[in-house]
Design an enzyme around this catalytic site. Sequence first.
Site, PDB file in Angstrom:
ATOM      1  CG  ASP A  74      12.187   3.534  13.731  1.00 35.74           C
ATOM      2  OD1 ASP A  74      11.149   3.054  13.240  1.00 35.74           O
ATOM      3  OD2 ASP A  74      12.501   3.385  14.927  1.00 35.74           O
ATOM      4  CG  PHE A 152       0.591   7.237   7.238  1.00 37.40           C
ATOM      5  CD1 PHE A 152       1.111   8.291   6.507  1.00 37.40           C
ATOM      6  CD2 PHE A 152       1.428   6.580   8.134  1.00 37.40           C
ATOM      7  CE1 PHE A 152       2.426   8.685   6.671  1.00 37.40           C
ATOM      8  CE2 PHE A 152       2.748   6.961   8.302  1.00 37.40           C
ATOM      9  CZ  PHE A 152       3.247   8.023   7.569  1.00 37.40           C
TER      10      PHE A 152
HETATM   11  P1  IMP Z   1       7.751   3.265  11.738  1.00 33.92           P
HETATM   12  O1  IMP Z   1       8.660   4.423  11.502  1.00 33.92           O
HETATM   13  O2  IMP Z   1       7.377   2.576  10.451  1.00 33.92           O
HETATM   14  O3  IMP Z   1       8.284   2.318  12.790  1.00 33.92           O
HETATM   15  O4  IMP Z   1       6.357   3.866  12.245  1.00 33.92           O
HETATM   16  C1  IMP Z   1       6.118   4.185  13.594  1.00 33.92           C
HETATM   17  C2  IMP Z   1       4.667   4.419  13.863  1.00 33.92           C
HETATM   18  O5  IMP Z   1       4.431   5.810  13.812  1.00 33.92           O
HETATM   19  C3  IMP Z   1       3.677   3.755  12.906  1.00 33.92           C
HETATM   20  O6  IMP Z   1       2.540   3.358  13.638  1.00 33.92           O
HETATM   21  C4  IMP Z   1       3.335   4.857  11.942  1.00 33.92           C
HETATM   22  O7  IMP Z   1       2.034   4.720  11.423  1.00 33.92           O
HETATM   23  C5  IMP Z   1       3.455   6.086  12.818  1.00 33.92           C
HETATM   24  N1  IMP Z   1       3.902   7.224  12.030  1.00 33.92           N
HETATM   25  C6  IMP Z   1       5.122   7.429  11.496  1.00 33.92           C
HETATM   26  N2  IMP Z   1       5.139   8.573  10.799  1.00 33.92           N
HETATM   27  C7  IMP Z   1       3.881   9.072  10.884  1.00 33.92           C
HETATM   28  C8  IMP Z   1       3.274  10.231  10.339  1.00 33.92           C
HETATM   29  O8  IMP Z   1       3.857  11.028   9.599  1.00 33.92           O
HETATM   30  N3  IMP Z   1       1.976  10.418  10.664  1.00 33.92           N
HETATM   31  C9  IMP Z   1       1.275   9.563  11.464  1.00 33.92           C
HETATM   32  N4  IMP Z   1       1.794   8.472  11.983  1.00 33.92           N
HETATM   33  C10 IMP Z   1       3.107   8.217  11.689  1.00 33.92           C
END
Ligand code: IMP
Length: 197
Positions: A74, A152
Amino acid sequence: MKKKDKSQHIILATRNKNKVVEIKKIIGDLVSFATPDRSLQIDIPECGRSLVENSYAKAIFVYRLHGLPTLADDSGLFVDALEGEPGIYSARYGRNDEERIARLLHNLGDAHDRRAAFRVAFVYCYEYGKYEVFEGECTGEIGHEPKGVSGFGYDPIFIPRGYKKTFAQLGPATKNRISHRARALRKFRKYLLEVAR
Ligand code: IMP
């Protein structure tokens, strides 16, 4: 537990294709990953109070379904001037990346202090009730407008410390060397090589 080799699969408990690509790029030479069985329709709510809690919930849930070593993560973007927002709510900050970025830039306005950090918590569940946590952080600052097309999520507005360009401008080679994910996965790699023998 035996030392991992490429013939042993680790279930990667994420549906985010961009993350899967990054994770494979960073550590794919050491282990091979499989994704959870799609027919199981896994949708695990992120209701923990920390990245570790959310990641742990995903890892345990998927481990129970497959009975195979599982790596879950996460992550989030923590902005100092917004008291850590969006933080663990980073994915729920808007309906899509564009909306999330627009909201963050709007809330930050023209604040002078633009310091921020990407953080990630990986939980590796290797036996029932047995797990390890690997965390990573990448500090930097928030730009004034989105720049770049690579990566992303919040990549177009995050400028890592020591650089003048966003993750989205720097591209995958640099990001996969210095990112929060790269830092955490280097610890996981060390663990697999040294501890999990
Ligand atoms: P999750 O870990 O899938 O819950 O993602 C959390 C949020 O942070 C999402 O909107 C992802 O797109 C963003 N996010 C997570 N890691 C990155 C990254 O390496 N770069 C940009 N956004 C990130």
